[in-house]
Design a protein around this motif. Structure first.
Motif, PDB file in Angstrom:
ATOM      1  N   ASN A  31      16.971  -7.634  -5.550  1.00 38.23           N
ATOM      2  CA  ASN A  31      16.065  -7.185  -4.484  1.00 38.23           C
ATOM      3  C   ASN A  31      16.761  -6.232  -3.525  1.00 38.23           C
ATOM      4  O   ASN A  31      16.181  -5.248  -3.075  1.00 38.23           O
ATOM      5  CB  ASN A  31      15.494  -8.391  -3.725  1.00 38.23           C
ATOM      6  N   ARG A  35      15.843  -2.330  -2.885  1.00 33.69           N
ATOM      7  CA  ARG A  35      15.532  -1.778  -1.557  1.00 33.69           C
ATOM      8  C   ARG A  35      16.454  -0.625  -1.191  1.00 33.69           C
ATOM      9  O   ARG A  35      16.118   0.224  -0.379  1.00 33.69           O
ATOM     10  CB  ARG A  35      15.617  -2.869  -0.487  1.00 33.69           C
ATOM     11  N   TYR A 101      -0.601  -1.896  -5.232  1.00 34.95           N
ATOM     12  CA  TYR A 101      -1.272  -2.958  -4.494  1.00 34.95           C
ATOM     13  C   TYR A 101      -2.487  -2.488  -3.707  1.00 34.95           C
ATOM     14  O   TYR A 101      -3.304  -3.273  -3.295  1.00 34.95           O
ATOM     15  CB  TYR A 101      -0.295  -3.612  -3.525  1.00 34.95           C
ATOM     16  N   GLN A 125      -2.841 -10.027   3.650  1.00 41.23           N
ATOM     17  CA  GLN A 125      -1.391 -10.264   3.556  1.00 41.23           C
ATOM     18  C   GLN A 125      -0.733  -9.161   2.730  1.00 41.23           C
ATOM     19  O   GLN A 125       0.328  -8.666   3.064  1.00 41.23           O
ATOM     20  CB  GLN A 125      -1.104 -11.612   2.881  1.00 41.23           C
ATOM     21  N   ASP A 126      -1.383  -8.793   1.623  1.00 43.31           N
ATOM     22  CA  ASP A 126      -0.855  -7.740   0.765  1.00 43.31           C
ATOM     23  C   ASP A 126      -0.747  -6.428   1.512  1.00 43.31           C
ATOM     24  O   ASP A 126       0.244  -5.719   1.415  1.00 43.31           O
ATOM     25  CB  ASP A 126      -1.775  -7.532  -0.448  1.00 43.31           C
ATOM     26  N   ILE A 128      -0.514  -5.932   4.720  1.00 43.06           N
ATOM     27  CA  ILE A 128       0.564  -5.978   5.717  1.00 43.06           C
ATOM     28  C   ILE A 128       1.902  -5.752   5.014  1.00 43.06           C
ATOM     29  O   ILE A 128       2.726  -4.960   5.455  1.00 43.06           O
ATOM     30  CB  ILE A 128       0.573  -7.321   6.480  1.00 43.06           C
ATOM     31  N   GLY A 129       2.083  -6.435   3.875  1.00 38.01           N
ATOM     32  CA  GLY A 129       3.318  -6.288   3.112  1.00 38.01           C
ATOM     33  C   GLY A 129       3.558  -4.846   2.698  1.00 38.01           C
ATOM     34  O   GLY A 129       4.665  -4.337   2.797  1.00 38.01           O
ATOM     35  N   ASP A 130       2.496  -4.179   2.258  1.00 37.50           N
ATOM     36  CA  ASP A 130       2.607  -2.770   1.842  1.00 37.50           C
ATOM     37  C   ASP A 130       3.003  -1.885   3.005  1.00 37.50           C
ATOM     38  O   ASP A 130       3.825  -0.978   2.885  1.00 37.50           O
ATOM     39  CB  ASP A 130       1.265  -2.266   1.300  1.00 37.50           C
ATOM     40  N   VAL A 132       4.572  -2.778   5.730  1.00 32.88           N
ATOM     41  CA  VAL A 132       5.963  -3.048   6.105  1.00 32.88           C
ATOM     42  C   VAL A 132       6.902  -2.365   5.106  1.00 32.88           C
ATOM     43  O   VAL A 132       7.884  -1.738   5.496  1.00 32.88           O
ATOM     44  CB  VAL A 132       6.243  -4.572   6.144  1.00 32.88           C
ATOM     45  N   LEU A 136       9.580   0.471   6.064  1.00 29.42           N
ATOM     46  CA  LEU A 136      10.990   0.164   5.834  1.00 29.42           C
ATOM     47  C   LEU A 136      11.632   1.204   4.912  1.00 29.42           C
ATOM     48  O   LEU A 136      12.736   1.688   5.161  1.00 29.42           O
ATOM     49  CB  LEU A 136      11.111  -1.230   5.220  1.00 29.42           C
ATOM     50  N   ASP A 151      17.008  -9.750   8.146  1.00 31.66           N
ATOM     51  CA  ASP A 151      15.688 -10.374   8.202  1.00 31.66           C
ATOM     52  C   ASP A 151      15.197 -10.914   6.863  1.00 31.66           C
ATOM     53  O   ASP A 151      14.441 -11.874   6.820  1.00 31.66           O
ATOM     54  CB  ASP A 151      14.661  -9.372   8.750  1.00 31.66           C
ATOM     55  N   LEU A 152      15.621 -10.280   5.792  1.00 29.49           N
ATOM     56  CA  LEU A 152      15.140 -10.737   4.496  1.00 29.49           C
ATOM     57  C   LEU A 152      16.111 -11.743   3.879  1.00 29.49           C
ATOM     58  O   LEU A 152      15.703 -12.759   3.324  1.00 29.49           O
ATOM     59  CB  LEU A 152      14.954  -9.531   3.563  1.00 29.49           C
ATOM     60  N   LEU A 182      11.891   1.025  13.123  1.00 29.48           N
ATOM     61  CA  LEU A 182      10.852   0.345  12.336  1.00 29.48           C
ATOM     62  C   LEU A 182       9.630   0.046  13.206  1.00 29.48           C
ATOM     63  O   LEU A 182       8.483   0.201  12.783  1.00 29.48           O
ATOM     64  CB  LEU A 182      11.414  -0.959  11.751  1.00 29.48           C
ATOM     65  N   LYS A 183       9.922  -0.368  14.428  1.00 30.49           N
ATOM     66  CA  LYS A 183       8.851  -0.695  15.379  1.00 30.49           C
ATOM     67  C   LYS A 183       7.964   0.525  15.601  1.00 30.49           C
ATOM     68  O   LYS A 183       6.747   0.435  15.586  1.00 30.49           O
ATOM     69  CB  LYS A 183       9.483  -1.116  16.712  1.00 30.49           C
ATOM     70  N   GLU A 187       4.100   0.635  14.816  1.00 25.32           N
ATOM     71  CA  GLU A 187       3.339   0.465  16.047  1.00 25.32           C
ATOM     72  C   GLU A 187       1.861   0.831  15.895  1.00 25.32           C
ATOM     73  O   GLU A 187       0.978   0.076  16.289  1.00 25.32           O
ATOM     74  CB  GLU A 187       3.948   1.303  17.162  1.00 25.32           C
TER      75      GLU A 187
ATOM     76  N   HIS B  71       6.413 -10.931   5.159  1.00 23.79           N
ATOM     77  CA  HIS B  71       5.408 -10.129   4.457  1.00 23.79           C
ATOM     78  C   HIS B  71       5.954  -9.160   3.424  1.00 23.79           C
ATOM     79  O   HIS B  71       5.198  -8.659   2.601  1.00 23.79           O
ATOM     80  CB  HIS B  71       4.548  -9.357   5.466  1.00 23.79           C
ATOM     81  N   VAL B  75      10.724  -8.187  -5.167  1.00 21.88           N
ATOM     82  CA  VAL B  75      10.485  -7.670  -6.509  1.00 21.88           C
ATOM     83  C   VAL B  75      10.977  -8.694  -7.528  1.00 21.88           C
ATOM     84  O   VAL B  75      11.889  -9.466  -7.261  1.00 21.88           O
ATOM     85  CB  VAL B  75      11.169  -6.293  -6.739  1.00 21.88           C
TER      86      VAL B  75
END
Lengths: 197, 93
Positions: A31, A35, A101, A125-126, A128-130, A132, A136, A151-152, A182-183, A187, B71, B75
């Motif tokens: 992962n 990233r 997605y 949820q999906d 929001i994940g997309d 983020v 990122l 964070d992860l 990121l904020k 935002e 969130h 992968v």
């Protein structure tokens, strides 16, 4: 274990120990690689390279110490030293992941009247994940890295300092700047979700 | 209630307490990452009880961290990866 000093492990013993101690880190490591590279094939190569290096230096790895941090450090160095040079292309923004997605809206439509609250929540949820993920992925790789590690993956500042070879003070300031960045990117989205500043 | 807090805060700011909010801003990351010392936690918590802007900054920072940790999709590791790592290691002398 105390007799390990001076005693050469057989190839079988070494392999068994290697697999037991280091392979459980495969998931977070892959992962992390993904990233960093934003590409599945590149992530695959980077992880393989990392494990091969780790195998070569396994004699220096002290059993019971932080295997995850050790592997992350090797991977990060491989990425900087070799990988970045190899792929000269500018930082890619990962649209492909988002594309896969974004159809969740259609899915809800196709489900018709029967679509349940659960399903709707899931697609939110999906989304929001997309959101983020693309925010990122748009960050410079150094910023992306500290956010992922912290964070992860939940590394401490001290572990991050070791992985990245920088002082803790630099970890802190980099993390702070990364989060601000990121904020900023999130935002607009956050406001649309009702989190007003 | 809220406006009264804000008023208090502004008055304090004029009295030179502005730097206290700056200190709190520096502690934000330490707090949400669980890296603050006991003293820092106490200092932080006392302050945000009385200061609405700092309280809100804390909420926002927590939200931001939660967005990534809660969130961001992980992968899935290709099944072949573990196998090819093992195979390549076995080849290595």
């Amino acid at each position: 274990m105390s007799e390990q000093t001076g005693k050469q492990l057989s190839k079988e013993e070494k392999d068994a120990r290697f697999e037991a101690e280091l392979l459980p880190v495969l998931d977070p490591l892959y992962n992390f690689a993904y990233r960093l590279t934003l590409d599945e094939d590149d992530a695959n190569d980077l992880v393989q390279e990392t494990y091969l290096k780790a195998y070569r230096f396994f004699d220096y790895f002290e059993q019971g110490t932080n295997a995850k941090a050790w592997l992350f450090r090797i991977l990060k160095n491989s990425f900087i030293n070799e990988f970045r040079k190899k792929s000269k292309q500018p930082a890619k923004v990962d649209y492909s992941e988002v594309e896969g997605y974004y159809n969740s809206d259609d899915v809800e439509g196709e489900g018709g009247v029967a679509s349940t609250t659960d399903m709707r929540t899931e697609s939110v949820q999906d989304l929001i994940g997309d959101e983020v993920a693309s925010a990122l992925n748009a960050l410079p790789v150094d910023f992306r890295t500290v956010i992922i590690l912290c964070d992860l993956e939940g590394f401490t500042y001290e572990e991050m300092a070791k992985i990245l070879d920088i002082p803790i003070g630099t970890v802190r300031s980099r993390l702070h700047r990364a989060r601000n960045s990121l904020k900023e990117k999130l935002e607009k989205y956050a406001k649309s979700m009702g989190y007003n500043s | 209630m809220e406006s009264r807090f804000t008023e208090t805060h502004q008055k304090l700011s004029e009295d030179g307490h502005e730097s206290e909010c700056d200190k709190i801003a520096h502690l934000l990351d330490l707090m949400i990452d669980g890296e603050a010392s006991t003293e820092e936690q106490a200092y932080f918590n006392t302050h945000i009880e009385e200061c609405v802007p700092c309280f809100e900054s804390h909420q926002k920072q927590k939200l931001l961290k939660g967005l990534v940790s809660g969130h961001l999709k992980r992968v899935i590791v290709p099944e072949s990866l573990a196998l090819s790592i093992k195979a390549r290691i076995q080849e290595t002398v």
